[in-house]
Design a protein around this motif. Sequence first.
Motif, PDB file in Angstrom:
ATOM      1  N   ILE A 179      65.600  -5.848  52.965  1.00 11.56           N
ATOM      2  CA  ILE A 179      66.390  -5.527  51.778  1.00 11.56           C
ATOM      3  C   ILE A 179      67.878  -5.644  52.082  1.00 11.56           C
ATOM      4  CG2 ILE A 179      67.036  -3.674  50.179  1.00 11.56           C
ATOM      5  CD1 ILE A 179      64.131  -2.689  50.366  1.00 11.56           C
ATOM      6  N   GLN A 180      68.286  -5.146  53.249  1.00  7.31           N
ATOM      7  CA  GLN A 180      69.695  -5.204  53.643  1.00  7.31           C
ATOM      8  C   GLN A 180      70.168  -6.651  53.785  1.00  7.31           C
ATOM      9  OE1 GLN A 180      70.536  -3.374  57.414  1.00  7.31           O
ATOM     10  NE2 GLN A 180      72.732  -3.678  57.239  1.00  7.31           N
ATOM     11  N   VAL A 181      69.354  -7.479  54.439  1.00  2.81           N
ATOM     12  CA  VAL A 181      69.725  -8.887  54.621  1.00  2.81           C
ATOM     13  C   VAL A 181      69.787  -9.596  53.272  1.00  2.81           C
ATOM     14  CG1 VAL A 181      68.992 -11.096  55.612  1.00  2.81           C
ATOM     15  CG2 VAL A 181      68.752  -8.999  56.942  1.00  2.81           C
ATOM     16  N   TYR A 182      68.856  -9.275  52.391  1.00  5.28           N
ATOM     17  CA  TYR A 182      68.824  -9.904  51.066  1.00  5.28           C
ATOM     18  C   TYR A 182      70.063  -9.547  50.254  1.00  5.28           C
ATOM     19  CZ  TYR A 182      67.309 -10.901  46.276  1.00  5.28           C
ATOM     20  OH  TYR A 182      67.244 -11.354  44.976  1.00  5.28           O
ATOM     21  N   LYS A 183      70.469  -8.296  50.325  1.00  6.02           N
ATOM     22  CA  LYS A 183      71.598  -7.834  49.521  1.00  6.02           C
ATOM     23  C   LYS A 183      72.952  -8.215  50.121  1.00  6.02           C
ATOM     24  CE  LYS A 183      69.362  -3.861  47.282  1.00  6.02           C
ATOM     25  NZ  LYS A 183      69.385  -2.380  47.118  1.00  6.02           N
ATOM     26  N   GLU A 184      73.041  -8.160  51.444  1.00  2.00           N
ATOM     27  CA  GLU A 184      74.339  -8.327  52.086  1.00  2.00           C
ATOM     28  C   GLU A 184      74.529  -9.671  52.785  1.00  2.00           C
ATOM     29  OE1 GLU A 184      74.866  -5.027  54.704  1.00  2.00           O
ATOM     30  OE2 GLU A 184      74.418  -3.523  53.163  1.00  2.00           O
ATOM     31  N   GLY A 185      73.443 -10.326  53.162  1.00  2.00           N
ATOM     32  CA  GLY A 185      73.558 -11.578  53.895  1.00  2.00           C
ATOM     33  C   GLY A 185      73.534 -12.797  52.992  1.00  2.00           C
ATOM     34  N   ASP A 186      73.828 -13.941  53.589  1.00  2.00           N
ATOM     35  CA  ASP A 186      73.768 -15.181  52.828  1.00  2.00           C
ATOM     36  C   ASP A 186      72.389 -15.821  52.997  1.00  2.00           C
ATOM     37  OD1 ASP A 186      73.786 -16.097  55.426  1.00  2.00           O
ATOM     38  OD2 ASP A 186      75.782 -16.964  55.333  1.00  2.00           O
ATOM     39  N   LEU A 187      72.210 -16.999  52.416  1.00  2.00           N
ATOM     40  CA  LEU A 187      70.918 -17.677  52.456  1.00  2.00           C
ATOM     41  C   LEU A 187      70.494 -17.961  53.887  1.00  2.00           C
ATOM     42  CD1 LEU A 187      68.517 -19.088  51.134  1.00  2.00           C
ATOM     43  CD2 LEU A 187      69.944 -21.131  50.850  1.00  2.00           C
ATOM     44  N   LYS A 188      71.444 -18.362  54.725  1.00  3.77           N
ATOM     45  CA  LYS A 188      71.120 -18.702  56.112  1.00  3.77           C
ATOM     46  C   LYS A 188      70.597 -17.482  56.857  1.00  3.77           C
ATOM     47  CE  LYS A 188      73.089 -21.018  60.167  1.00  3.77           C
ATOM     48  NZ  LYS A 188      74.304 -21.658  60.748  1.00  3.77           N
ATOM     49  N   ALA A 189      71.208 -16.352  56.632  1.00  2.20           N
ATOM     50  CA  ALA A 189      70.776 -15.122  57.296  1.00  2.20           C
ATOM     51  C   ALA A 189      69.378 -14.717  56.844  1.00  2.20           C
ATOM     52  CB  ALA A 189      71.769 -14.001  57.005  1.00  2.20           C
ATOM     53  N   LEU A 190      69.115 -14.865  55.552  1.00  2.00           N
ATOM     54  CA  LEU A 190      67.804 -14.512  55.021  1.00  2.00           C
ATOM     55  C   LEU A 190      66.741 -15.477  55.533  1.00  2.00           C
ATOM     56  CD1 LEU A 190      66.128 -12.677  53.238  1.00  2.00           C
ATOM     57  CD2 LEU A 190      66.678 -14.138  51.287  1.00  2.00           C
ATOM     58  N   GLN A 191      67.072 -16.748  55.620  1.00  2.00           N
ATOM     59  CA  GLN A 191      66.125 -17.731  56.155  1.00  2.00           C
ATOM     60  C   GLN A 191      65.752 -17.385  57.594  1.00  2.00           C
ATOM     61  OE1 GLN A 191      68.474 -21.264  55.447  1.00  2.00           O
ATOM     62  NE2 GLN A 191      67.202 -21.907  53.720  1.00  2.00           N
ATOM     63  N   ALA A 192      66.728 -16.960  58.370  1.00  4.25           N
ATOM     64  CA  ALA A 192      66.490 -16.611  59.770  1.00  4.25           C
ATOM     65  C   ALA A 192      65.587 -15.388  59.876  1.00  4.25           C
ATOM     66  CB  ALA A 192      67.817 -16.354  60.486  1.00  4.25           C
ATOM     67  N   TYR A 193      65.839 -14.371  59.036  1.00 11.21           N
ATOM     68  CA  TYR A 193      65.027 -13.157  59.108  1.00 11.21           C
ATOM     69  C   TYR A 193      63.630 -13.414  58.539  1.00 11.21           C
ATOM     70  CZ  TYR A 193      64.114  -8.188  59.498  1.00 11.21           C
ATOM     71  OH  TYR A 193      63.591  -6.984  59.866  1.00 11.21           O
ATOM     72  N   HIS A 194      63.537 -14.244  57.530  1.00 11.26           N
ATOM     73  CA  HIS A 194      62.252 -14.652  56.962  1.00 11.26           C
ATOM     74  C   HIS A 194      61.415 -15.317  58.052  1.00 11.26           C
ATOM     75  CE1 HIS A 194      59.524 -17.499  54.932  1.00 11.26           C
ATOM     76  NE2 HIS A 194      59.497 -16.625  53.936  1.00 11.26           N
ATOM     77  N   ALA A 195      62.014 -16.219  58.806  1.00 12.52           N
ATOM     78  CA  ALA A 195      61.316 -16.916  59.891  1.00 12.52           C
ATOM     79  C   ALA A 195      60.875 -15.930  60.965  1.00 12.52           C
ATOM     80  CB  ALA A 195      62.212 -17.996  60.486  1.00 12.52           C
ATOM     81  N   HIS A 196      61.725 -14.949  61.250  1.00 14.79           N
ATOM     82  CA  HIS A 196      61.401 -13.936  62.251  1.00 14.79           C
ATOM     83  C   HIS A 196      60.167 -13.136  61.832  1.00 14.79           C
ATOM     84  CE1 HIS A 196      61.637 -10.441  64.849  1.00 14.79           C
ATOM     85  NE2 HIS A 196      61.782  -9.674  63.783  1.00 14.79           N
ATOM     86  N   ILE A 197      60.124 -12.744  60.578  1.00 16.54           N
ATOM     87  CA  ILE A 197      59.000 -11.939  60.078  1.00 16.54           C
ATOM     88  C   ILE A 197      57.686 -12.695  60.210  1.00 16.54           C
ATOM     89  CG2 ILE A 197      57.964 -11.017  57.958  1.00 16.54           C
ATOM     90  CD1 ILE A 197      60.752 -10.088  57.136  1.00 16.54           C
ATOM     91  N   PHE A 198      57.691 -13.966  59.827  1.00 13.92           N
ATOM     92  CA  PHE A 198      56.449 -14.731  59.831  1.00 13.92           C
ATOM     93  C   PHE A 198      56.059 -15.235  61.223  1.00 13.92           C
ATOM     94  CE2 PHE A 198      57.187 -14.666  55.337  1.00 13.92           C
ATOM     95  CZ  PHE A 198      55.919 -14.751  54.778  1.00 13.92           C
ATOM     96  N   SER A 199      56.973 -15.158  62.184  1.00 13.33           N
ATOM     97  CA  SER A 199      56.662 -15.626  63.535  1.00 13.33           C
ATOM     98  C   SER A 199      56.396 -14.482  64.505  1.00 13.33           C
ATOM     99  CB  SER A 199      57.815 -16.478  64.085  1.00 13.33           C
ATOM    100  OG  SER A 199      59.002 -15.707  64.200  1.00 13.33           O
ATOM    101  N   ASP A 200      56.706 -13.245  64.096  1.00 12.66           N
ATOM    102  CA  ASP A 200      56.529 -12.096  64.969  1.00 12.66           C
ATOM    103  C   ASP A 200      55.066 -11.676  64.981  1.00 12.66           C
ATOM    104  OD1 ASP A 200      56.574  -9.751  66.381  1.00 12.66           O
ATOM    105  OD2 ASP A 200      58.357  -8.949  65.392  1.00 12.66           O
ATOM    106  N   ALA A 201      54.412 -11.817  66.120  1.00  8.29           N
ATOM    107  CA  ALA A 201      52.986 -11.499  66.236  1.00  8.29           C
ATOM    108  C   ALA A 201      52.698 -10.032  65.939  1.00  8.29           C
ATOM    109  CB  ALA A 201      52.479 -11.855  67.628  1.00  8.29           C
ATOM    110  N   SER A 202      53.662  -9.145  66.231  1.00  6.02           N
ATOM    111  CA  SER A 202      53.450  -7.716  66.002  1.00  6.02           C
ATOM    112  C   SER A 202      53.400  -7.371  64.527  1.00  6.02           C
ATOM    113  CB  SER A 202      54.559  -6.906  66.671  1.00  6.02           C
ATOM    114  OG  SER A 202      55.813  -7.177  66.067  1.00  6.02           O
TER     115      SER A 202
END
Length: 238
Positions: free
Chosen positions: A139-162
């Motif tokens: 939510i914080q990245v979505y509200k405060e970050g730009d598209l590039k930041a959200l893309q990076a965190y989106h990738a992190h979520i889907f690649s994190d095995a945990s």
Amino acid sequence: MSEENLPIQTNLEAIDLKLQLEQLQKEYDAMEQKVQALKNLIHLHLADEIVEVQELTILYKELKSAKKQQRLQQKQRGKNYVAPKGLQVVSKSSKDENVSHSKEKKRLYREAMLYVHPDTFSMQPEQTELATEVTAKLIQVYKEGDLKALQAYHAHIFSDASLTPLTANASVTIHASGTSHIVTEIDALKVQIDELRNSPLYKTLTEYENPYTYVDELKVYYKDRLVKLRKRTRKAFK
């Protein structure tokens, strides 16, 4: 010793275990496919409500924490102390933000939120706290970050095995020699099947003749939950 040089009895045992493993994998895959179909149905009808509930839940926790901190500060300074009220800063999207970027941000945000929403981990209670932390950061990245930041965190979520829900397709590797590892994989897969069979979504599939009945019940549940959360967080929007 290669599989070809193993005694016939050992070879037959290995073949039998591999067949058991393959059959269990097919059983798990079939169950998981049904659960995923139900999740897709729920998201189709309740995606907006699920996302808003999670946002307001996190906001409510933040408000409670801030109020608790304020009371502690007042107590430390004296009962009659009144903290000065400052202007509420409201972050606004830049006027010149590209519309397509805004739409892509929303798509990535919703996709990630539905994937990592704590309800997704109903079969893994120990993961709920982690999922809650990740959604708060999302939510914080979505509200405060730009598209590039959200893309990076989106990738992190889907690649994190945990963060992979238990209902994700389980891949089983069959090795060439020995049987102990196959027995271990069979036992592990049996545990996954039992957990999936006892999960709320799979029980719904076995207990409800029509899945839409369950979706209708969820609509009522989320409607009531949103009414309460909106009331509890209304001060944040004044």
